[in-house]
Design an enzyme around this catalytic site. Sequence first.
Site, PDB file in Angstrom:
ATOM      1  N   ASP A   1      38.906  39.006  38.866  1.00  0.00           N
ATOM      2  CA  ASP A   1      37.510  39.369  39.139  1.00  0.00           C
ATOM      3  C   ASP A   1      36.592  39.009  37.976  1.00  0.00           C
ATOM      4  O   ASP A   1      35.752  39.815  37.557  1.00  0.00           O
ATOM      5  CB  ASP A   1      37.396  40.862  39.464  1.00  0.00           C
ATOM      6  CG  ASP A   1      36.083  41.185  40.179  1.00  0.00           C
ATOM      7  OD1 ASP A   1      35.477  40.266  40.755  1.00  0.00           O
ATOM      8  OD2 ASP A   1      35.664  42.360  40.142  1.00  0.00           O
TER       9      ASP A   1
ATOM     10  N   HIS B   1      33.319  38.822  42.152  1.00  0.00           N
ATOM     11  CA  HIS B   1      32.785  39.276  43.441  1.00  0.00           C
ATOM     12  C   HIS B   1      31.258  39.324  43.462  1.00  0.00           C
ATOM     13  O   HIS B   1      30.652  39.382  44.536  1.00  0.00           O
ATOM     14  CB  HIS B   1      33.379  40.645  43.813  1.00  0.00           C
ATOM     15  CG  HIS B   1      32.819  41.800  43.060  1.00  0.00           C
ATOM     16  ND1 HIS B   1      33.463  42.363  41.979  1.00  0.00           N
ATOM     17  CD2 HIS B   1      31.691  42.517  43.227  1.00  0.00           C
ATOM     18  CE1 HIS B   1      32.756  43.379  41.525  1.00  0.00           C
ATOM     19  NE2 HIS B   1      31.668  43.493  42.266  1.00  0.00           N
TER      20      HIS B   1
ATOM     21  N   SER C   1      28.068  46.134  38.506  1.00  0.00           N
ATOM     22  CA  SER C   1      29.218  45.234  38.416  1.00  0.00           C
ATOM     23  C   SER C   1      28.900  44.011  37.561  1.00  0.00           C
ATOM     24  O   SER C   1      27.870  43.359  37.738  1.00  0.00           O
ATOM     25  CB  SER C   1      29.646  44.779  39.811  1.00  0.00           C
ATOM     26  OG  SER C   1      30.157  45.855  40.545  1.00  0.00           O
TER      27      SER C   1
END
Length: 461
Positions: free
Chosen positions: A196, A166, A271
């Site tokens: 992911d 993402h 992230s």
Amino acid sequence: MYQDEQNLYHETYQEGGGEQTRFPETTSAADASAGTYGGEPQRPVQEMKPVKKNRIGLKVTALALCCALVGGAIGGGIVWGVSNSGDSGTTISVSDRTVSQVSIKTVDGKTLMTDAEVYAANVNSVVSINVTGTSGYNIFGQPVQSASSGSGFILTTDGYIVTNYHVVADAQAIQVTLYSGAEYEAQYVGGDEDYDIAVLKIDATDLQAVTLGDSDELNVGDHVLAIGNPLGELTFSMSGGMVSSVNRTINVDGTPFNMIQTDTSINPGNSGGPLLNSYGEVVGIVSAKYSSTGSSGESVEGLGFAIPINDVSSMIQDIMTNGYVTNRAYLGATIGTLNASMAQQYRYDITEGAFVYSVEEGGPADQAGLQLGDVITAIDGTEITSLDDLTAAKKNYVTGDTSTLTVYRQGETITVELTWGETPAETASTQTEQSSQDNSGQNNGSITNPNDLFDYFFNYR
């Protein structure tokens, strides 16, 4: 005012714009010139000399203070004495401890490190990622430019970098910045949205790579650390905490994930960064954080999540080699969630399951005998109530595995044997088979709109 001439002070006053010497009213000018007041002889004006300080005393005091300071330092600390009108005074202790330098240790899986040593051993392997792309279109049909940031870590010395899918999804340009400040344009190698994960490549050599650990060995209560770029601005920050839970299943935008839960501070921009154990090994990929308010409005803190590295390490290597995950279980069908409204509309006896909208000709689902309108209710005994359940179940299988599917079809429950297929390269590259729709290239008379399906059942069958 006061005049000072040769240390002689005379009281004067100003009247009518001029200064005059003040005399008593009974004093004549002659007496004044004679130096008398009121006929009395005037006392001589006292000479005011500068006060001489006792320099010897000060020198002795200073010498004593220096000796006290030196003696105190030798004894292990410096004590400042503050006297207060003869009282015992207040003391301030200042440590003379020599600060030890942090040594950079090699991550060998055997050496337990301090937090500072873990940071020193890994910070040069962490990268900042800045992405530019488009996010939809404005009212004039023009693409809207977007920018985002995240983190990642160097997996190999020749420039392969791991991050979250993402972070780089729909990116038009990806810039990677190292701890040294060096910047590189990165190429997207491949990724997998269901897990992911994504792999990037920069044109560099002799980089410092991380060491992967064993996430299966994590225990609740183990100390973990995260290095990344929170908010995209506080680059190369480290936060620490503990493992709050292992094998925690959470749902992120409709996709279920098996996660490591931690109370380590994780914020937007973290992230894709590494989650490290006390040996300096990467045990997870930081992926998600619950917002400051939960679904019911309550305030939440200390909820961060990371993808266990054991779950994705083989997929990462597959992406590096092939550009996508070749052994990911592939169904070859368009799947949705059956709900009560659909069940009533189609006159089904069940209200939950994974609804088959279409089947790819010659694909695994077609070979297993799945048909349009089937509802998958279980896989190898695991209940399936929605598309999310099916997506989660698929993660337990790889290409070539065989499963028994329980299927509702035209009022009956049957079982079919399914051999999971290999994801086609074109499907992986275009991401058409995703968690929101288990789609495949060509469909065998597919119908994806529920109203069209209703017409199909009751007008054409």
